[in-house]
Design an enzyme around this catalytic site. Structure first.
Site, PDB file in Angstrom:
ATOM      1  N   GLU A 257      45.537  45.908  33.682  1.00  0.00           N
ATOM      2  CA  GLU A 257      46.752  45.791  34.508  1.00  0.00           C
ATOM      3  C   GLU A 257      47.975  46.449  33.868  1.00  0.00           C
ATOM      4  O   GLU A 257      49.073  45.909  33.888  1.00  0.00           O
ATOM      5  CB  GLU A 257      47.068  44.317  34.818  1.00  0.00           C
ATOM      6  N   GLY A 258      47.784  47.628  33.320  1.00  0.00           N
ATOM      7  CA  GLY A 258      48.850  48.303  32.609  1.00  0.00           C
ATOM      8  C   GLY A 258      48.788  47.921  31.147  1.00  0.00           C
ATOM      9  O   GLY A 258      48.979  46.758  30.784  1.00  0.00           O
TER      10      GLY A 258
END
Length: 608
Positions: free
Chosen positions: A448-449
């Site tokens: 997620e990043g």
């Protein structure tokens, strides 16, 4: 040797019943006729029981058998399917419940019990947790027809949802995505064409359909992230009855061979190889300036997934800790330095082993408090009718999210490493559980990043938001806590150390503000600044909880059955403040040095 997984709900109950004011959530219009604080014991106990008895046994198959890829299909172990349907059919996948349904729980409670299921078998979490975010985006931005067809099956767990962003040539730089959306004669319907990678649950044989939320660029839209739109792209197009119908030209061309999470298929997907892949636009098409709504929509889901990643790090660190404690209590080796004549002893009596266990305990309690308090603010923002409280929640959500994601997932790995060290050579063996836990947890700083992206978000956006007013308001809550409690009896030394850390943190911000005027320096120091901020916040939360625990100790006495739990809460705060908070001052000295070696050296020095 099987994992002991997790053996208690006590800290979770303390957070929800003694620390957070959950009445502020339960007394809102949304929940006033559904749940009360008195229901929490039953909910948590049953969730832990289900996680231990029905889900944890599937973890061995997930890791040792894993997912197989044959003829374009993913085959998962039968125990994975059984565990998944136990979770969804018994209402434990509370994230999948329609938020408007009377049975829906507050997010603070949902994610407290999700810790148990993530720890029990992290490979399964992508099946039900991503579904929550995907369904939420369809609910918020989809047409009535899209909602009618997809949401009942997604909320029931019959269909799973995915988040489809990454492309092989783009990675985290989503704006370089080349997946196209070609308009058709049917309004809102596009033909999707492109390749996506690292898609968790992108293909699987557990649910009867998979609903992909795909970022793509409509022809003529602006370049970069600004021009992306979001599409609902089901594996099978639903027929008139809402059941899976025609295959939607989505092909899985392979799954990753991973370090951990082996029971969760991470897929490479081709959309539209035959030019027949239909996607249904969420929201409006790009405006005259070519700007799409896709990234803004996706960030709604992304932030939920980021908090989940931080909590997942906590869950696996807690599992490793409980295993390590049990091992240290049973492993006989050496003699206690305080009484060597007493003979050989359990290693939990050795000083450095206790240090390693305390390092884990203090950090895990901090992670859990960070994550669950942030979900509490999600509930307040969404349901409270108090405008001041809602505004306060907005501040916390902006700043907390990147810290929960990055600090918790990064330092969880250190905790798990300490748990492995407690075992000595046995910890490095796959016959014991910590090796797998370590492998599984390694994904969370990447998901997620990557955590560097979280650090840039904190430094480049959250700290400067509204000319610094948002972050100043966040810091003000720490300052107010210090002023209100700095003379707390019995905690004089802890507040002396913590106040010194607070002062050095504020000095650090001034030093870095000047340093960041030089190109590249903000990027070079961002991760370390996020960690310093995480330590400051964690120390505050641990002290808050310790003050409550000390009052309980004073009331109940040392012969009460809960005495050691409360004593442990106080010990966690003392250890963290006196051993971890001083690291902020060490980073201040590093920042004063303004070392730019990493920027200045030529790339050619690496690898020599």
């Amino acid at each position: 040797m099987p994992s002991t997984f997790m053996n208690t709900t006590r800290d979770q109950k303390f957070i929800l019943k003694e620390w957070l004011d959950m009445n502020k959530v339960f007394e809102t219009e949304r929940f006033k006729d559904t749940y009360t604080v008195d229901d929490l014991d039953f909910i948590l106990e049953n969730a832990l029981k289900g996680a231990k008895e029905m889900v944890a046994p599937s973890c061995k198959d997930s890791d040792e058998i894993g997912c197989k890829f044959e003829n374009g299909k993913v085959i998962t172990p039968q125990s994975t399917k059984d565990a998944y349907y136990f979770i969804v059919n018994n209402g434990f996948a509370a994230t999948n419940v329609d938020p408007d349904d009377e049975s829906a729980l507050p997010q603070a409670v949902v994610w407290t019990l999700n810790e148990y299921f993530i720890a029990a078998n992290p490979s399964i979490q992508t099946l039900w947790l991503a579904n929550s975010g995907a369904a939420g985006l369809i609910r918020d931005f989809g047409s009535e027809e899209l909602k009618r067809i997809h949401l009942p099956k997604m909320y029931s767990g019959q269909w799973a949802g995915t988040m489809v962003l990454t492309e092989p040539q783009a990675g985290s730089d989503v704006g370089d995505a080349t997946t196209r959306a070609i308009p058709t004669d049917e309004p809102g319907v596009y033909l999707i064409k492109g390749t996506k990678c690292f898609i968790s649950g992108g293909e699987q044989d557990v649910t009867e359909n998979i609903v992909h939320l795909v970022l793509a660029r409509i022809e003529g839209a602006a370049p970069g992230t600004r021009g992306l739109s979001l599409f609902v792209v089901p594996k099978y197009l639903p027929n008139a009855d809402g059941n899976p119908g025609e295959w939607n030209d989505i092909t899985c061309v392979g799954i990753e061979h991973k370090l951990g999470h082996r029971g969760s298929p991470t897929c490479v997907l081709n959309f539209g190889e035959e030019g027949k892949c239909k996607g249904f636009l969420l929201g409006d098409p790009p405006g005259e300036d070519g700007s799409g709504q896709g990234m803004a929509q996706m960030f709604r889901m992304m932030n939920e997934e980021r908090l989940m990643s931080g909590l997942s790090g906590c869950a696996l660190a807690a599992s490793a800790y409980h295993n390590a404690v049990k091992y240290c209590q049973e492993r006989i080796q050496g003699r206690a330095t305080t009484n060597p004549k007493a003979g050989r002893c359990a290693i939990i009596k050795h000083e450095d082993v206790k240090r390693m266990l305390m390092f884990q305990k203090a950090h895990i309690e901090a992670f859990r408090a960070m994550a669950i308090q942030t979900y509490y603010w999600v509930d307040i923002e969404k349901y409270s009718s108090d405008p001041d409280l809602v505004q306060q929640a907005k501040v916390f959500l902006e700043v907390n999210t990147p810290i929960v994601k990055a600090y918790c997932s990064d330092v969880a790995l250190q905790c798990i490493s300490e748990a492995l060290q407690c075992y000595g050579g046995y910890g490095f063996s796959e016959e014991y559980p910590i090796a797998e836990i370590y492998r599984d947890a390694r994904i969370y700083p990447i998901w997620e990043g990557t955590n560097y992206i979280q650090a840039l978000d904190l430094v480049g956006r959250k700290m400067t938001m509204k000319k610094g007013q948002v972050f100043a308001a966040w810091l003000k809550h720490i300052q107010d806590f210090i002023e209100a409690n700095k003379k707390a009896p019995g905690f004089e030394k802890e507040f002396e150390v913590y106040i010194d850390g607070w002062n050095k943190y504020n000095e650090l911000l001034k030093v870095l503000q000047k340093l960041f005027a030089t190109p590249g320096m903000a990027q070079l120091y961002a991760t370390r600044l996020l960690h310093a901020t995480g330590k400051l916040w964690a120390g505050k939360l641990l002290l808050e909880m310790a003050l409550i625990a000390q009052k309980k100790i004073d009331e109940l006495g040392s012969d009460h059955y809960d005495y050691h739990f409360y004593l442990g809460k106080v010990a966690s705060a003392r250890f963290f403040v006196q051993n971890i908070i001083p690291e902020i001052g060490a980073f201040l000295e590093v920042a004063k040095n303004a070392d730019a070696t990493c920027i200045e050296v030529p790339e050619e020095i690496f690898g020599i």
